[in-house]
Design an enzyme around this catalytic site. Structure first.
Site, PDB file in Angstrom:
ATOM      1  N   GLY A   1      -1.709   0.555   7.516  1.00  0.00           N
ATOM      2  CA  GLY A   1      -0.744   0.853   7.568  1.00  0.00           C
ATOM      3  C   GLY A   1      -0.086  -0.164   8.674  1.00  0.00           C
ATOM      4  CB  SER A   2       3.963  -0.760   9.553  1.00  0.00           C
ATOM      5  OG  SER A   2       4.342  -1.870   8.707  1.00  0.00           O
TER       6      SER A   2
END
Length: 717
Positions: A322-323
């Protein structure tokens, strides 16, 4: 005609009988000659058989090496446990007529009830089985795993017919303590020809498995010539081959930080019930792992939880990060000279290769500069950044950061990860951590380059190994695996990570710690369906994460936490993770500055064998909370075990002799309830979440009076 010649008949019979005698004699001669020449009968060596009558061989078991933490405190060491059994057969007597069976059952039951968590009546019942021909009886779980001190106390009572089996064991005094990373050593199945004293522990998980050949050592032997009574023959010498003890292992784990992390992780697991929870604290200058933990986990001392989860998820699980991956995307863009912080773009959504990619805030923030994309965690902004770099350049940096390669951090079962990079949409989503699969140690290795001014360090959990036989020490030095980015790039990325915490639009403001400058990045990764058809939907069906570095200008610590699918998501994910991140990072920073912390720690004293009153006094002096479980006046087992690190006011369960009783568990956490079940061996289940408010078996009731016990948990109002 035979009747007419009886003499001939006798001659014929005599000849036939003589032939039989000659044949038998020849067969005997042949058989005897074969035995003399071969020395074997029925495939058994007669020389060995004869030698065994006059020779005794004893195995000298090698000591398995000890595993220590960074300060030299043992966290896994050799031990011996004892199993108790009683001989009941009255025919079991010695050569001199000495009775070797239980003769005084009443006395035996009375004495054993002082040292086993069984009542006198229960022990008497076992000593009087229904079958009068029973040779011996055991005492179930209550009679197994006994310590040396308990065995010695029982031996002093001189109980006839009471015996012990000795079993090599591994002592893990800290209980749950980086359990999957340190690992587990157990006795493995041996064939019937392997004697009990020749059995050795084998590492089956974690570092115990990786270094098994070094830790286990080599058994020795002692041979003597004996007489028919088993005594050594006069004027003979014993032939002895000394055992070679196993090597000792020293880890980089800091017990103070590791124990605190385990407490924080257990609290989060109890309150929010994530399917998985991982955390690693590292010194980025050296790559040394100071604390590491995962949930689900297990207690290697008791075995509780072992059957549920064997994988070390820090290396064995590949996932889309993810981020937090934007840390590396930003670093690559800056280092490649493709980052344009003052250029603006339209946030909200972008179309790539026939796929629409959205920001987590689907309406976006209007037209904003790229300098805000990182702090806001804008997926659209990072797609633009990746496109400015180009797919070849971005792939080049992915490889420079060593993704899709094992870190070889000595933890077994590591996976390499994978990358989906064929289409433009695949390439775009890797910019914000989808379409690329990593393991936790790969992420820690990459983060070290950001924190360490571009120099990437291999994660290290083993500091050195020593050989007690030769005194030789093998040091494992910190190792750089490359420099994927420049120092200037690393400094710029850390500045952007500060914006995540301190800008009003940052996604990580909850991770601010008063008195320290924190650099951080948050992440929320979608989870693929098991069948590969898209991603799961739902508020909690994500892998939530945070990475933090502190102090931001010159990081001494990197802390990375991931949480998968919390089932009781009563707070925002960032708040949940901050309940682990903030106190652990603050403690590490305080420790760095040698400041006192608010919660003191101590080693659990050994109160087993003491009277309840003496044990209670000793525990209260250590600011601990004793809980008595049993009707007796002597402690026979304790949890936590001796030398385990404990915190102020922690509950200590004291199992006494006599019948086991149910304590008042009001206000207990789920983890405390599970410890009670471990210690007593009873079927205790929980219902609900929070803290105990109701129990199906009243306090002070005998635990044997209920087949199962239910404890109801409720959240505080």
């Amino acid at each position: 005609m035979n009747q007419k010649n009886p003499r001939r008949n006798r001659q014929t019979f005599g000849g036939f009988f003589l032939l039989i005698l000659v044949g038998v004699f020849l067969l005997f001669v042949f058989r005897f000659s074969y035995i003399v020449i071969s020395g074997q009968v029925n495939n058994e060596n007669l020389s060995q058989k004869a030698s065994a009558l006059y020779q005794n061989s004893t195995v000298l078991r090698a000591k398995r090496g000890t595993i220590y933490d960074a300060s030299g405190t043992a966290i896994a060491e050799d031990s011996t446990t004892y199993s108790l059994y009683a001989i009941l057969d009255k025919n079991h007597v010695g050569t001199n007529g000495k009775k070797l069976y239980v003769t005084d059952k009443a006395k035996t039951a009375r004495v054993l009830s002082h040292y086993l968590p069984l009542s006198r009546q229960n022990i008497l019942k076992r000593l009087n089985p229904k079958n009068p021909n029973t040779f011996q009886v055991e005492f179930g779980a209550a009679g197994k795993g006994l310590s040396l001190s308990i065995k010695q106390a029982i031996d002093k009572a001189n109980l006839k017919g009471i015996y012990f089996n000795e079993t090599p064991a591994r002592l893990y005094p800290n209980g749950i303590f980086a359990s999957h990373q340190v690992g587990l050593a157990q006795l493995q199945n041996h064939d019937e020809k392997t004697s009990a004293e020749a059995q050795n522990l084998t590492g089956i998980m974690g570092l115990e498995k990786t270094f098994n050949s070094s830790l286990r050592g080599v058994n020795g032997s002692k041979k003597i010539k004996k007489d028919s009574y088993g005594y050594q023959l006069p004027n003979t010498k014993a032939k002895e081959k000394a055992a070679k003890n196993g090597n000792n292992l020293y880890l980089t784990l800091d017990t103070r930080l590791q124990t605190y992390l385990e407490t924080l992780m257990s609290n989060a697991q109890t309150k929010y019930q994530p399917k998985q929870l991982n955390a690693v604290l590292m010194n980025p200058k050296t790559g040394q792992i100071l604390a590491a933990s995962q949930r689900p986990t297990f207690n290697p001392q008791t075995g509780s939880g072992l059957g549920n989860f064997w994988r070390d998820t820090l290396v064995a699980d590949a996932y889309e990060p993810g981020s937090v991956m934007k840390v590396f995307t930003l670093a690559a863009a800056i280092d490649a000279g493709k980052y344009q912080p003052n250029t603006t773009y339209a946030s909200g959504q972008i179309r790539v290769g026939g796929t629409t990619i959205h920001d987590w805030n689907k309406t976006g923030w209007g037209t904003i500069p790229f300098s805000e994309a990182f702090a806001r965690s804008s997926n659209v902004g990072f797609v633009h950044i990746q496109q400015l770099m180009g797919q070849a350049k971005w792939l080049h940096y992915i490889k420079k950061f060593k993704f899709m390669q094992k870190t070889n951090s000595m933890l077994p079962g590591e996976v390499s990860g994978s990358l989906q990079y064929q289409h433009a949409s695949d390439q775009a989503i890797t910019a914000f951590g989808q379409g690329i699969n990593v393991n936790t140690m790969q992420m820690m290795q990459g983060f070290s380059a950001i924190a360490n001014n571009g120099k990437e360090m291999k994660p290290q959990i083993v500091a050195k190994m020593t050989d007690p036989n030769t005194g030789k020490t093998t040091n494992y030095q910190p190792r750089s695996v490359g420099k994927p980015i420049s120092q200037d790039t690393a400094e710029q990325v850390r500045q952007a990570m500060e914006d995540v915490v301190y800008k009003k639009y940052g996604t990580g403001r909850v991770y601010a710690i008063p008195g320290y400058k924190i650099a951080a990045k948050t992440g929320t990764a979608e989870i693929s369906h098991a069948n590969g058809g898209g991603y799961l939907a739902g508020r909690n069906n994500y892998i939530f994460s945070v990475v933090g570095m502190a102090p931001a200008d010159d990081p001494k610590y990197v802390l990375y936490i991931t949480m998968k699918q919390p089932q009781n998501m009563t707070k925002e994910a960032s708040v949940i993770l901050s309940e682990i991140f903030n106190p652990l990072m603050k403690r590490a920073l305080d420790y760095e500055q040698s400041n006192a912390t608010t919660t003191t720690q101590a080693q659990m004293p050994n109160v087993t064998g003491k009277t309840v009153s003496d044990a209670t006094a000793a525990l209260k002096q250590k600011q601990l909370t004793p809980i008595q479980i049993g009707t007796g006046n002597t402690v026979v087992q304790q949890m936590p075990v001796k030398n385990e690190v404990v915190l102020d006011h922690q509950r200590v369960l004291l199992l006494t002799n006599g019948g086991m009783t149910m304590p008042d568990v009001t206000g207990w956490s789920k983890s405390d309830i599970l410890k009670l079940a471990e210690l007593t061996g009873k079927n205790i289940t929980t219902k609900g979440t929070g803290y105990a408010t109701k129990q199906s078996l009243p306090a002070k009731s005998l635990l044997n009076s209920a087949k199962s016990i239910t404890v109801t948990l409720s959240k505080p109002k």
